[in-house]
Design a protein around this motif. Structure first.
Motif, PDB file in Angstrom:
ATOM      1  N   ARG A  15     -13.062 -43.623  17.676  1.00 34.13           N
ATOM      2  CA  ARG A  15     -12.763 -42.210  17.419  1.00 34.13           C
ATOM      3  C   ARG A  15     -11.510 -42.068  16.559  1.00 34.13           C
ATOM      4  O   ARG A  15     -11.454 -41.235  15.641  1.00 34.13           O
ATOM      5  CB  ARG A  15     -12.579 -41.470  18.735  1.00 34.13           C
ATOM      6  N   CYS A  16     -10.511 -42.891  16.837  1.00 33.83           N
ATOM      7  CA  CYS A  16      -9.282 -42.860  16.035  1.00 33.83           C
ATOM      8  C   CYS A  16      -9.560 -43.258  14.590  1.00 33.83           C
ATOM      9  O   CYS A  16      -9.014 -42.660  13.657  1.00 33.83           O
ATOM     10  CB  CYS A  16      -8.236 -43.783  16.642  1.00 33.83           C
ATOM     11  N   ALA A  17     -10.391 -44.290  14.408  1.00 32.32           N
ATOM     12  CA  ALA A  17     -10.701 -44.750  13.046  1.00 32.32           C
ATOM     13  C   ALA A  17     -11.435 -43.665  12.262  1.00 32.32           C
ATOM     14  O   ALA A  17     -11.196 -43.481  11.061  1.00 32.32           O
ATOM     15  CB  ALA A  17     -11.539 -46.029  13.114  1.00 32.32           C
ATOM     16  N   ARG A  18     -12.330 -42.949  12.925  1.00 32.22           N
ATOM     17  CA  ARG A  18     -13.025 -41.849  12.249  1.00 32.22           C
ATOM     18  C   ARG A  18     -12.049 -40.718  11.920  1.00 32.22           C
ATOM     19  O   ARG A  18     -12.120 -40.120  10.837  1.00 32.22           O
ATOM     20  CB  ARG A  18     -14.170 -41.337  13.122  1.00 32.22           C
ATOM     21  N   ALA A  19     -11.145 -40.436  12.862  1.00 22.83           N
ATOM     22  CA  ALA A  19     -10.143 -39.390  12.606  1.00 22.83           C
ATOM     23  C   ALA A  19      -9.183 -39.796  11.493  1.00 22.83           C
ATOM     24  O   ALA A  19      -8.623 -38.941  10.806  1.00 22.83           O
ATOM     25  CB  ALA A  19      -9.367 -39.085  13.884  1.00 22.83           C
ATOM     26  N   ALA A  20      -8.997 -41.111  11.308  1.00 22.55           N
ATOM     27  CA  ALA A  20      -8.039 -41.592  10.304  1.00 22.55           C
ATOM     28  C   ALA A  20      -8.513 -41.371   8.884  1.00 22.55           C
ATOM     29  O   ALA A  20      -7.700 -41.397   7.954  1.00 22.55           O
ATOM     30  CB  ALA A  20      -7.750 -43.075  10.528  1.00 22.55           C
ATOM     31  N   VAL A  21      -9.821 -41.178   8.689  1.00 23.73           N
ATOM     32  CA  VAL A  21     -10.348 -41.011   7.326  1.00 23.73           C
ATOM     33  C   VAL A  21     -10.869 -39.598   7.085  1.00 23.73           C
ATOM     34  O   VAL A  21     -11.409 -39.314   6.024  1.00 23.73           O
ATOM     35  CB  VAL A  21     -11.465 -42.040   7.053  1.00 23.73           C
ATOM     36  N   VAL A  22     -10.733 -38.700   8.077  1.00 22.68           N
ATOM     37  CA  VAL A  22     -11.154 -37.314   7.892  1.00 22.68           C
ATOM     38  C   VAL A  22     -10.150 -36.602   6.993  1.00 22.68           C
ATOM     39  O   VAL A  22      -8.940 -36.746   7.156  1.00 22.68           O
ATOM     40  CB  VAL A  22     -11.271 -36.597   9.261  1.00 22.68           C
ATOM     41  N   VAL A  23     -10.654 -35.841   6.057  1.00 22.20           N
ATOM     42  CA  VAL A  23      -9.776 -35.130   5.124  1.00 22.20           C
ATOM     43  C   VAL A  23      -9.116 -33.961   5.848  1.00 22.20           C
ATOM     44  O   VAL A  23      -9.773 -33.189   6.542  1.00 22.20           O
ATOM     45  CB  VAL A  23     -10.582 -34.616   3.917  1.00 22.20           C
ATOM     46  N   SER A  24      -7.807 -33.851   5.721  1.00 24.32           N
ATOM     47  CA  SER A  24      -7.071 -32.764   6.358  1.00 24.32           C
ATOM     48  C   SER A  24      -7.159 -31.495   5.511  1.00 24.32           C
ATOM     49  O   SER A  24      -7.509 -31.518   4.330  1.00 24.32           O
ATOM     50  CB  SER A  24      -5.604 -33.155   6.550  1.00 24.32           C
ATOM     51  N   LEU A  25      -6.833 -30.349   6.132  1.00 20.23           N
ATOM     52  CA  LEU A  25      -6.865 -29.075   5.432  1.00 20.23           C
ATOM     53  C   LEU A  25      -5.869 -29.059   4.276  1.00 20.23           C
ATOM     54  O   LEU A  25      -6.154 -28.512   3.204  1.00 20.23           O
ATOM     55  CB  LEU A  25      -6.556 -27.944   6.415  1.00 20.23           C
ATOM     56  N   ASP A  26      -4.707 -29.679   4.473  1.00 18.13           N
ATOM     57  CA  ASP A  26      -3.715 -29.729   3.390  1.00 18.13           C
ATOM     58  C   ASP A  26      -4.269 -30.482   2.185  1.00 18.13           C
ATOM     59  O   ASP A  26      -4.067 -30.075   1.040  1.00 18.13           O
ATOM     60  CB  ASP A  26      -2.436 -30.409   3.888  1.00 18.13           C
TER      61      ASP A  26
END
Length: 553
Positions: free
Chosen positions: A356-367
């Motif tokens: 889950r952390c690895a997937r969150a690490a590559v998700v594009v942020s709103l900024d």
């Protein structure tokens, strides 16, 4: 002569020997020099950081035969008796095993006797273990003791002490000892004891001690018994089941890069070598916290208790992640920390959390999305209103370079009617085909039907009851899949338009496509069609699989 463990042999004997508690030492030293010694002191802090040692040194400073001094001589009978624990004037009481009212009554009975030296001092360790009745019995004596009585109390859990007791003491909060100071102390002890220990091994011992000097000294004592006087990092890891600094850095780098295969492989290796999964998660969470502070503070590392090698790793990893992503990772790790002690398979839970952390690490942020849109806008502005060089423009160049196809001849009304009838006949199969590409599209298109074919534009009608389904069908991915399927059926490229049917009438071959009346606040179909043709809007919608929700002109 009996062997003396390092924790006792290297116990502080003077105030300057106390490590990492300068704020406490300075206050007590000044109180002695100014003759402003209070009647009750409370020393608070975690285990092994010097609470009882400070109390004993303070007692020596008050009863030394050389006079009240911050530097007791350690040579007079009073100092020697206090260090040996045999002084008649300094009584040490373990509240964990003497916690009842009877023990406190016995203490009160001895208070009336005068000391042989200057003060009669009571050191009460783990004072929070006293019962409420014992605290009540101590209360009046603690508030107004005779002039020759001093109370020094130590505790690891001050929240369990009644407020009436706390208000009658001067409280000193001792801190966990920083890793750098622990390493310096271990280096001094190793040099004096003739032990060779490398820097990574001392760092591992300091990490395991969690800010407690006594724990670090006991660990070093155990390592000498295990390995002799030549100690390396692998020896520390083998004895205490810790994760090496290099392994932690490899795992964290794989996590920030989104390398799920590398994460699973690293966790498997650590599990096979017998590492504690909960300890691994704790150190990974601490590493994420340090990186988060580094990203926010930059060079201001006053809050980080790290070695130069660890700071270099943080500097390298700072380029792999973003603050928003790191916050999501930290939240997942903290949630897993709460669940891990109760899990039947700690390894499985940890692997799931790290994925889950690895997937969150590559998700594009709103900024990052806003920055990308801003760059796209700047590119359009720099090009004089034309779209910047992009994948869309390269596709357009390729299309213009391709050999031109002969223009389609206008179709008669009879041919258009045949096409519409063919579309109506093929509509159920066409909906199933689109549904295989976009799973949610099938439910949206089931109650729709073709209304008209006008040149290269096909109009699809929706009952007003299903107006929200028309909005969902208008999403770029669904629209694209529907246009491809219609093009296959009609054997030419077509576009699609949607409209609400105001009346339940048979579709007309030549009926014009009226603008759909959308809910308040929503853009009309004509507005959407206008903006869908804009290259920048098209690229932005394709990039984020979005839709136009509001148009401001």
């Amino acid at each position: 002569m009996a062997y003396e463990v390092l924790a006792r042999k290297w116990r502080p004997r003077q105030f300057p020997d106390v490590v990492g508690q300068d704020h406490v030492i300075q206050t007590l030293t000044n109180a002695i020099r100014m003759n402003r010694v209070a009647h009750a002191y409370l020393f608070v802090g975690p285990r092994g950081i010097g609470k009882t040692s400070v109390a004993r040194i303070f007692a020596k400073s008050l009863n030394c035969k050389a006079g009240m001094t911050p530097a007791p001589c350690d040579k007079c009978d009073a100092c020697k008796e206090i260090m040996a624990g045999s002084s008649l004037d300094v009584h040490e009481l373990d509240a964990a095993s003497n916690r009842g009212i009877d023990e406190i009554r016995a203490l009160r009975d001895t208070i009336k006797y005068m000391p042989t030296q200057r003060f009669k001092i009571y050191i009460i360790d783990e004072v929070h273990m006293l019962t409420m009745e014992a605290f009540n019995a101590l209360l009046k004596t603690l508030e107004e003791p005779p002039a020759h009585i001093k109370f020094f109390m130590a505790t690891t859990e001050p929240q369990k002490i009644p407020a009436t007791i706390l208000s009658r003491c001067q409280r000193f909060d001792l801190r966990r000892i920083p890793t750098g100071l622990l390493i310096e102390r271990l280096r001094l002890i190793a040099r004096e004891e003739g032990v060779m220990i490398d820097e990574d091994a001392m760092l591992a011992v300091a990490r395991a001690a969690e800010g407690g000097l006594r724990d670090a000294e006991s660990a070093l004592d155990q390592l000498i018994s295990f390995q002799g006087k030549d100690i390396h990092e692998q020896d520390v890891l083998a004895v205490f089941g810790l994760v090496s600094r290099q392994a932690l850095e490899i795992l964290s780098t794989a996590l920030f890069q989104g390398d799920i295969a590398g994460i699973i492989r690293q966790v498997e290796e650590l599990d096979q070598s017998g590492k504690d999964m909960q300890r691994l998660l704790q150190e990974l969470l601490e590493h994420s916290r340090n990186l988060l502070v580094y990203l926010q503070a930059g060079a201001g590392l006053a809050t980080l208790d790290l070695t130069p090698a660890q700071v270099a790793v943080l500097k390298a990893q700072a380029t792999l992640t973003h603050v928003d992503r790191l916050l999501r990772i930290t939240d997942i790790l903290m949630e897993t920390m709460d669940r891990l002690p109760h899990a039947l398979s700690k390894k499985t839970l940890l692997e799931t959390a790290l994925i889950r952390c690895a997937r969150a690490a590559v998700v594009v942020s709103l900024d990052e999305i806003m920055q990308g849109i801003e760059k796209l806008k700047q590119g359009l502005d720099d090009g004089g209103g034309e779209p910047a060089e992009s994948e869309a423009s390269s596709v357009e160049r390729e299309a213009s370079a391709a050999p031109a196809k002969p223009a389609a001849q206008p179709k008669s009304e009879e041919a258009i009617g045949d096409e519409l009838a063919h579309l109506i006949k093929m509509w159920p199969a066409l909906v199933e085909k689109v549904g295989k590409t976009v799973s949610l599209a099938r439910g949206c298109l089931l109650d729709a039907r073709p209304l008209a074919v006008a040149g290269d534009c096909v109009t699809i009608g929706f009952d007003p009851e299903f107006s929200e389904r028309m909005e969902q069908t208008g999403l770029p991915r669904t629209r694209s899949a529907l246009q491809r399927s219609l093009s296959d059926v009609l054997r030419r490229p077509v576009t699609v338009e949607f409209k609400l049917q105001t009346e339940r009438a048979a579709p007309s071959k030549t009926a014009p496509v009226a603008a759909a009346q959308l809910p308040a606040g929503k853009p009309s179909l004509q507005q959407k069609q206008k903006w869908f043709k804009d290259p920048a809007v098209q690229k932005t919608l394709d990039m984020f699989n979005g839709d136009i929700q509001k148009v401001r002109e």
